[in-house]
Motif scaffolding. Structure first.
Motif, PDB file in Angstrom:
ATOM      1  N   ASP A 157      39.294  39.116  54.508  1.00  0.00           N
ATOM      2  CA  ASP A 157      39.816  38.079  55.389  1.00  0.00           C
ATOM      3  C   ASP A 157      40.924  38.624  56.280  1.00  0.00           C
ATOM      4  O   ASP A 157      40.979  38.330  57.485  1.00  0.00           O
ATOM      5  CB  ASP A 157      40.344  36.903  54.569  1.00  0.00           C
ATOM      6  CG  ASP A 157      39.235  36.097  53.910  1.00  0.00           C
ATOM      7  OD1 ASP A 157      38.066  36.327  54.268  1.00  0.00           O
ATOM      8  OD2 ASP A 157      39.537  35.252  53.051  1.00  0.00           O
ATOM      9  N   ASN A 158      41.800  39.418  55.710  1.00  0.00           N
ATOM     10  CA  ASN A 158      42.900  39.999  56.488  1.00  0.00           C
ATOM     11  C   ASN A 158      42.380  40.952  57.560  1.00  0.00           C
ATOM     12  O   ASN A 158      42.898  40.986  58.686  1.00  0.00           O
ATOM     13  CB  ASN A 158      43.882  40.721  55.560  1.00  0.00           C
ATOM     14  CG  ASN A 158      44.645  39.768  54.662  1.00  0.00           C
ATOM     15  OD1 ASN A 158      44.789  38.580  54.983  1.00  0.00           O
ATOM     16  ND2 ASN A 158      45.134  40.262  53.541  1.00  0.00           N
ATOM     17  N   ALA A 162      42.821  40.531  61.557  1.00  0.00           N
ATOM     18  CA  ALA A 162      43.407  41.606  62.364  1.00  0.00           C
ATOM     19  C   ALA A 162      42.486  42.000  63.514  1.00  0.00           C
ATOM     20  O   ALA A 162      42.942  42.262  64.643  1.00  0.00           O
ATOM     21  CB  ALA A 162      43.706  42.813  61.481  1.00  0.00           C
ATOM     22  N   GLU A 163      41.189  42.033  63.254  1.00  0.00           N
ATOM     23  CA  GLU A 163      40.239  42.392  64.313  1.00  0.00           C
ATOM     24  C   GLU A 163      40.198  41.324  65.399  1.00  0.00           C
ATOM     25  O   GLU A 163      40.124  41.648  66.594  1.00  0.00           O
ATOM     26  CB  GLU A 163      38.843  42.593  63.719  1.00  0.00           C
ATOM     27  CG  GLU A 163      37.827  43.084  64.727  1.00  0.00           C
ATOM     28  CD  GLU A 163      36.522  43.515  64.090  1.00  0.00           C
ATOM     29  OE1 GLU A 163      35.550  43.749  64.832  1.00  0.00           O
ATOM     30  OE2 GLU A 163      36.472  43.639  62.845  1.00  0.00           O
ATOM     31  N   GLU A 191      44.499  33.237  62.310  1.00  0.00           N
ATOM     32  CA  GLU A 191      44.776  33.013  60.897  1.00  0.00           C
ATOM     33  C   GLU A 191      44.317  31.634  60.444  1.00  0.00           C
ATOM     34  O   GLU A 191      43.702  31.483  59.390  1.00  0.00           O
ATOM     35  CB  GLU A 191      46.271  33.186  60.614  1.00  0.00           C
ATOM     36  CG  GLU A 191      46.799  34.602  60.789  1.00  0.00           C
ATOM     37  CD  GLU A 191      47.124  34.938  62.231  1.00  0.00           C
ATOM     38  OE1 GLU A 191      47.570  36.064  62.488  1.00  0.00           O
ATOM     39  OE2 GLU A 191      46.908  34.072  63.111  1.00  0.00           O
ATOM     40  N   LYS A 192      44.618  30.620  61.258  1.00  0.00           N
ATOM     41  CA  LYS A 192      44.223  29.251  60.920  1.00  0.00           C
ATOM     42  C   LYS A 192      42.699  29.113  60.904  1.00  0.00           C
ATOM     43  O   LYS A 192      42.140  28.440  60.028  1.00  0.00           O
ATOM     44  CB  LYS A 192      44.834  28.269  61.914  1.00  0.00           C
ATOM     45  CG  LYS A 192      46.342  28.115  61.819  1.00  0.00           C
ATOM     46  CD  LYS A 192      46.835  27.099  62.845  1.00  0.00           C
ATOM     47  CE  LYS A 192      48.350  26.931  62.773  1.00  0.00           C
ATOM     48  NZ  LYS A 192      48.842  25.960  63.793  1.00  0.00           N
ATOM     49  N   GLU A 193      42.045  29.718  61.884  1.00  0.00           N
ATOM     50  CA  GLU A 193      40.587  29.605  61.959  1.00  0.00           C
ATOM     51  C   GLU A 193      39.906  30.263  60.760  1.00  0.00           C
ATOM     52  O   GLU A 193      38.983  29.704  60.164  1.00  0.00           O
ATOM     53  CB  GLU A 193      40.080  30.234  63.259  1.00  0.00           C
ATOM     54  CG  GLU A 193      40.333  29.379  64.495  1.00  0.00           C
ATOM     55  CD  GLU A 193      39.594  29.922  65.699  1.00  0.00           C
ATOM     56  OE1 GLU A 193      38.659  30.732  65.508  1.00  0.00           O
ATOM     57  OE2 GLU A 193      39.945  29.546  66.818  1.00  0.00           O
ATOM     58  N   VAL A 194      40.350  31.478  60.413  1.00  0.00           N
ATOM     59  CA  VAL A 194      39.744  32.181  59.287  1.00  0.00           C
ATOM     60  C   VAL A 194      39.950  31.397  58.000  1.00  0.00           C
ATOM     61  O   VAL A 194      39.022  31.227  57.193  1.00  0.00           O
ATOM     62  CB  VAL A 194      40.329  33.601  59.157  1.00  0.00           C
ATOM     63  CG1 VAL A 194      39.855  34.257  57.869  1.00  0.00           C
ATOM     64  CG2 VAL A 194      39.924  34.457  60.353  1.00  0.00           C
ATOM     65  N   ILE A 219      34.974  24.822  67.070  1.00  0.00           N
ATOM     66  CA  ILE A 219      35.940  24.591  65.993  1.00  0.00           C
ATOM     67  C   ILE A 219      36.553  25.916  65.548  1.00  0.00           C
ATOM     68  O   ILE A 219      37.762  26.017  65.314  1.00  0.00           O
ATOM     69  CB  ILE A 219      35.261  23.889  64.799  1.00  0.00           C
ATOM     70  CG1 ILE A 219      34.685  22.543  65.250  1.00  0.00           C
ATOM     71  CG2 ILE A 219      36.258  23.689  63.654  1.00  0.00           C
ATOM     72  CD1 ILE A 219      33.921  21.820  64.166  1.00  0.00           C
ATOM     73  N   TYR A 220      35.707  26.940  65.452  1.00  0.00           N
ATOM     74  CA  TYR A 220      36.171  28.271  65.055  1.00  0.00           C
ATOM     75  C   TYR A 220      35.874  29.236  66.203  1.00  0.00           C
ATOM     76  O   TYR A 220      35.047  30.141  66.090  1.00  0.00           O
ATOM     77  CB  TYR A 220      35.456  28.725  63.781  1.00  0.00           C
ATOM     78  CG  TYR A 220      35.450  27.703  62.678  1.00  0.00           C
ATOM     79  CD1 TYR A 220      36.620  27.382  61.985  1.00  0.00           C
ATOM     80  CD2 TYR A 220      34.282  27.039  62.325  1.00  0.00           C
ATOM     81  CE1 TYR A 220      36.615  26.434  60.980  1.00  0.00           C
ATOM     82  CE2 TYR A 220      34.268  26.103  61.311  1.00  0.00           C
ATOM     83  CZ  TYR A 220      35.430  25.795  60.648  1.00  0.00           C
ATOM     84  OH  TYR A 220      35.422  24.859  59.647  1.00  0.00           O
ATOM     85  N   LEU A 221      36.553  29.040  67.308  1.00  0.00           N
ATOM     86  CA  LEU A 221      36.220  29.752  68.536  1.00  0.00           C
ATOM     87  C   LEU A 221      36.348  31.262  68.376  1.00  0.00           C
ATOM     88  O   LEU A 221      35.437  32.018  68.726  1.00  0.00           O
ATOM     89  CB  LEU A 221      37.128  29.266  69.666  1.00  0.00           C
ATOM     90  CG  LEU A 221      36.731  29.697  71.076  1.00  0.00           C
ATOM     91  CD1 LEU A 221      35.347  29.174  71.404  1.00  0.00           C
ATOM     92  CD2 LEU A 221      37.739  29.205  72.095  1.00  0.00           C
ATOM     93  N   HIS A 222      37.486  31.716  67.852  1.00  0.00           N
ATOM     94  CA  HIS A 222      37.703  33.155  67.716  1.00  0.00           C
ATOM     95  C   HIS A 222      36.741  33.766  66.698  1.00  0.00           C
ATOM     96  O   HIS A 222      36.188  34.848  66.918  1.00  0.00           O
ATOM     97  CB  HIS A 222      39.142  33.438  67.279  1.00  0.00           C
ATOM     98  CG  HIS A 222      40.170  32.954  68.247  1.00  0.00           C
ATOM     99  ND1 HIS A 222      40.683  31.668  68.189  1.00  0.00           N
ATOM    100  CD2 HIS A 222      40.788  33.557  69.293  1.00  0.00           C
ATOM    101  CE1 HIS A 222      41.583  31.519  69.158  1.00  0.00           C
ATOM    102  NE2 HIS A 222      41.653  32.651  69.842  1.00  0.00           N
ATOM    103  N   VAL A 223      36.539  33.096  65.577  1.00  0.00           N
ATOM    104  CA  VAL A 223      35.662  33.611  64.526  1.00  0.00           C
ATOM    105  C   VAL A 223      34.214  33.638  65.006  1.00  0.00           C
ATOM    106  O   VAL A 223      33.466  34.574  64.713  1.00  0.00           O
ATOM    107  CB  VAL A 223      35.788  32.767  63.240  1.00  0.00           C
ATOM    108  CG1 VAL A 223      34.937  33.355  62.120  1.00  0.00           C
ATOM    109  CG2 VAL A 223      37.249  32.681  62.796  1.00  0.00           C
TER     110      VAL A 223
END
Length: 267
Positions: A157-158, A162-163, A191-194, A219-223
């Motif tokens: 997850d970390n 970071a990526e 961080e919130k999304e993950v 909802i999880y745009l970055h992920v």
């Protein structure tokens, strides 16, 4: 007369592992018809030294067939859903199912041992493992990472977070203009999304993860942007091999194909 399906026996092909499975499966289905044929005088009239299976052979073939499932290779060869995320979960499942038990015949135990010895060292490279762990995490079917301990799941997850942060910073550095959707979610951090994504229940194994991401990408745009990169990778070379096979057939042309299937045609 035996009310069995009118199927031909399947022959083993050394380069196709599934053909061994299919051969045993078809034989077990048709064994009564095979026995009846082998005892028929007309069939034995011009054939000498017909080799038949002993009771121990039949027991071994049944045990080997049941211990090695075709499901894994069938799923891994699919092109309709992501397959790279299946690699580690399936490896874990196979290794667990290949643990020998006291009820196994010696031949079945040998098969299971051979599979375990062959499979255990695969995907051991740290870089490959890192890629596969991230791919599995980004698949909503397997994101629980049950094959890892809590510390390893936190580390993955970390690394994902970071990526995402690195990719976001690189996008800002290049001056790329955010989309309207991105502008609406500027308050959402990686961080919130993950964390939110990890807390959502896994979807069923027969569900399409790409369809799920399509409905959840805002909802999880970055992920979701990262999932597009990882889940696009195939987990096997079968799709590319199919492309070459298709190209070979197409290059023959209609007439050549007809001659391939009908050797009696002139030319």
């Amino acid at each position: 007369m035996l009310e069995l399906p009118n199927y031909k026996l399947v022959q083993d092909v050394p380069t196709r592992w599934n053909s061994s499975h299919d051969m045993v499966e078809r034989y077990l289905e048709q064994k009564v018809a095979v026995y009846s044929t082998l005892t028929d005088q007309a069939a034995r009239k011009n054939v000498k030294d017909i080799v038949t299976l002993s009771e121990n052979d039949k027991k071994t073939s049944r045990g080997s067939y049941q211990s090695v499932s075709q499901t894994v290779t069938t799923l891994r060869c699919t092109e309709s859903i992501p397959s790279v995320s299946m690699v580690l979960p399936m490896k874990t499942m196979i290794l667990k199912s290949m643990v020998a038990s006291d009820e196994d015949d010696p031949a079945v135990r040998d098969v299971k041992t051979a599979i375990r010895v062959n499979l255990e060292p695969r995907y051991a490279d740290p870089g490959v493992q890192d890629f596969l762990h991230k791919s599995t995490t980004l698949d909503p079917r397997f994101k629980s990472l049950l094959h890892l301990d809590a510390a390893a799941r936190l580390r993955v997850d970390n690394e994902l977070t970071a990526e995402i942060v690195t990719n976001t910073q690189q996008g800002q550095a290049t001056g790329a203009n955010p989309s309207p959707e991105m502008a609406d979610y500027r308050g959402s951090t990686p961080e919130k999304e993950v964390t939110s994504y990890r807390e959502v229940d896994c979807i069923p194994l027969d569900a399409d993860p790409l369809t799920w991401w399509k409905t959840k990408e805002l909802i999880y745009l970055h992920v979701a942007m990262l999932a597009r990169c990882y889940l696009a990778e195939p987990g096997i070379s079968v799709p590319s091999e199919r492309v070459f096979s298709t190209a070979t057939w197409l290059s023959l042309g209609p007439l050549s194909l007809a001659r391939w299937y009908s050797p009696q045609l002139p030319g």
